[in-house]
Scaffold this active site. Structure first.
Site, short mmCIF file in Angstrom:
data_model
loop_
_atom_site.label_atom_id
_atom_site.label_comp_id
_atom_site.label_asym_id
_atom_site.label_seq_id
_atom_site.Cartn_x
_atom_site.Cartn_y
_atom_site.Cartn_z
N HIS A 67 0.86 -1.19 0.00
CA HIS A 67 0.00 0.00 0.00
C HIS A 67 0.90 1.24 0.00
O HIS A 67 1.50 1.58 1.01
CB HIS A 67 -0.88 -0.07 1.27
CG HIS A 67 -1.79 1.09 1.48
ND1 HIS A 67 -2.48 1.29 2.66
CD2 HIS A 67 -2.13 2.13 0.68
CE1 HIS A 67 -3.21 2.39 2.58
NE2 HIS A 67 -3.00 2.93 1.38
N MET A 138 -10.17 3.42 2.34
CA MET A 138 -9.60 3.77 3.65
C MET A 138 -10.73 4.17 4.60
O MET A 138 -11.56 5.03 4.28
CB MET A 138 -8.64 4.96 3.52
CG MET A 138 -7.34 4.65 2.79
SD MET A 138 -6.38 3.27 3.45
CE MET A 138 -6.07 3.82 5.15
N GLY A 143 -1.89 7.05 7.44
CA GLY A 143 -0.71 7.58 8.11
C GLY A 143 -0.33 6.83 9.38
O GLY A 143 0.84 6.70 9.69
N PHE A 144 -1.33 6.35 10.10
CA PHE A 144 -1.04 5.71 11.38
C PHE A 144 -1.96 4.52 11.64
O PHE A 144 -3.12 4.54 11.22
CB PHE A 144 -1.22 6.72 12.53
CG PHE A 144 -0.31 7.90 12.40
CD1 PHE A 144 0.99 7.86 12.93
CD2 PHE A 144 -0.73 9.05 11.73
CE1 PHE A 144 1.84 8.95 12.78
CE2 PHE A 144 0.13 10.14 11.59
CZ PHE A 144 1.41 10.09 12.11
N GLY A 145 -1.42 3.53 12.33
CA GLY A 145 -2.25 2.42 12.81
C GLY A 145 -2.98 2.84 14.07
O GLY A 145 -2.71 3.90 14.65
N GLY A 146 -3.91 2.02 14.48
CA GLY A 146 -4.56 2.22 15.77
C GLY A 146 -5.59 3.33 15.83
O GLY A 146 -5.93 3.79 16.93
N GLY A 174 -8.17 0.25 8.01
CA GLY A 174 -8.22 1.29 9.04
C GLY A 174 -9.26 1.00 10.11
O GLY A 174 -10.45 1.00 9.83
N GLY A 175 -8.78 0.73 11.32
CA GLY A 175 -9.68 0.54 12.45
C GLY A 175 -10.51 -0.73 12.38
O GLY A 175 -11.59 -0.82 12.97
N GLY A 195 -4.23 -4.07 11.56
CA GLY A 195 -2.92 -3.93 12.19
C GLY A 195 -3.00 -4.19 13.68
O GLY A 195 -2.71 -5.28 14.17
C1 DX5 Z 1 -2.91 3.35 7.86
C2 DX5 Z 1 -2.47 2.07 7.20
C3 DX5 Z 1 -3.11 0.89 7.77
C4 DX5 Z 1 -2.84 0.65 9.24
C5 DX5 Z 1 -4.01 -0.08 9.79
O1 DX5 Z 1 -2.46 4.43 7.12
O2 DX5 Z 1 -2.79 2.10 5.81
O3 DX5 Z 1 -2.78 -0.29 7.02
O4 DX5 Z 1 -1.68 -0.05 9.49
O5 DX5 Z 1 -3.86 -0.20 11.16
P1 DX5 Z 1 -5.10 -0.47 12.13
O6 DX5 Z 1 -5.72 -1.76 11.71
O7 DX5 Z 1 -4.45 -0.55 13.47
O8 DX5 Z 1 -6.04 0.68 11.97
ZN ZN Z 2 -2.57 0.18 4.65
#
Ligand code: DX5
Ligand code: ZN
Length: 213
Positions: A67, A138, A143-146, A174-175, A195
């Site tokens: 990605h 999305m 940008g970020f996990g969690g 995402g989430g 994630g």
């Molecule tokens: C966010 C990433 C996701 C992220 C998902 O920008 O594209 O792949 O790692 O993480 P979670 O599942 O923790 O939201």
């Molecule tokens: Zn991703």
């Protein structure tokens, strides 16, 4: 048997123990490995790039679902192909000429995906379905996990599902957890990226099963 695919995002893994953390999800019946590439420009975070994809390729048989959250993705397509990416997803917002870039991905032997951010409308992809193997919706700002799942974004899946796009995966990212996966699948998703939900689970196998159910 469900036909939902699960793609754990290694953004939530321990980067000092990537092989261990990839083996862990592979043993737990993950279908793909989701690799988040970030450049600090398109998204406000920096993650990993081509050399890491190349190393990961040596330690897993699972398809690498890469990605790209980067500007000018067209510059790096050949490099990701050589590194071993199987599916390469670009962001709609980063390319003026998506058809050309998607064709370039395919001519490099990979499946071609396109992703849309939460504020991008589903119908912008209308001219592109013939060029696509995968649509990535999305459900957080990339940008970020969690982060928290944005339920409104899942409605875009319903739009694509209603078009009966044969041979195009509908992926959501995402989430995702046991609860939000149900919403995503009900709206048409057939590939779930997760994630934190997977990597923070006490029992990774159970976490993956719960998404497939
Ligand atoms: C966010 C990433 C996701 C992220 C998902 O920008 O594209 O792949 O790692 O993480 P979670 O599942 O923790 O939201
Ligand atoms: Zn991703």
């Amino acid at each position: 048997m469900s036909n939902i695919l699960v793609a754990p995002s290694i953004l939530s893994a321990d980067f000092a123990n990537l092989e261990r953390d990839i083996n862990k999800v592979e043993k737990a019946n993950a279908d793909w490995i989701h690799v988040d590439v970030m450049d600090g420009h398109f998204v406000p975070n920096i993650s990993i790039g081509v050399p890491v994809v190349k190393s990961i390729k040596n330690v897993t048989k699972l398809p690498l679902d890469v990605h790209l959250m980067i500007e000018k993705p067209q510059k790096y397509i050949e490099a990701f192909a050589l590194a071993g990416a199987n599916i390469l997803t670009i962001h709609y917002e980063t390319v003026p000429n998506p058809k050309e870039v998607l064709n370039l991905i395919k001519s490099n032997g990979m499946k071609a995906g396109i992703s849309i951010k939460p504020k991008t409308l589903a119908k912008v992809l209308d001219p592109l379905y013939d060029y696509l193997d995968l649509i990535l919706v999305m459900t957080v700002e990339p940008g970020f996990g969690g982060q928290e799942f944005i339920a409104d974004c899942a409605m875009k899946l319903k739009y694509y599902k209603s078009l009966n796009l044969a041979n195009i995966y509908l992926e959501v990212d995402g989430g995702i957890n046991e609860r939000t996966a149900k919403i995503a699948v009900a709206n048409g998703a057939n590939v779930l990226v997760a994630g934190n939900y997977i990597y923070q689970a006490p029992d990774v196998k159970r976490a993956i099963e719960s998404l497939k159910d």
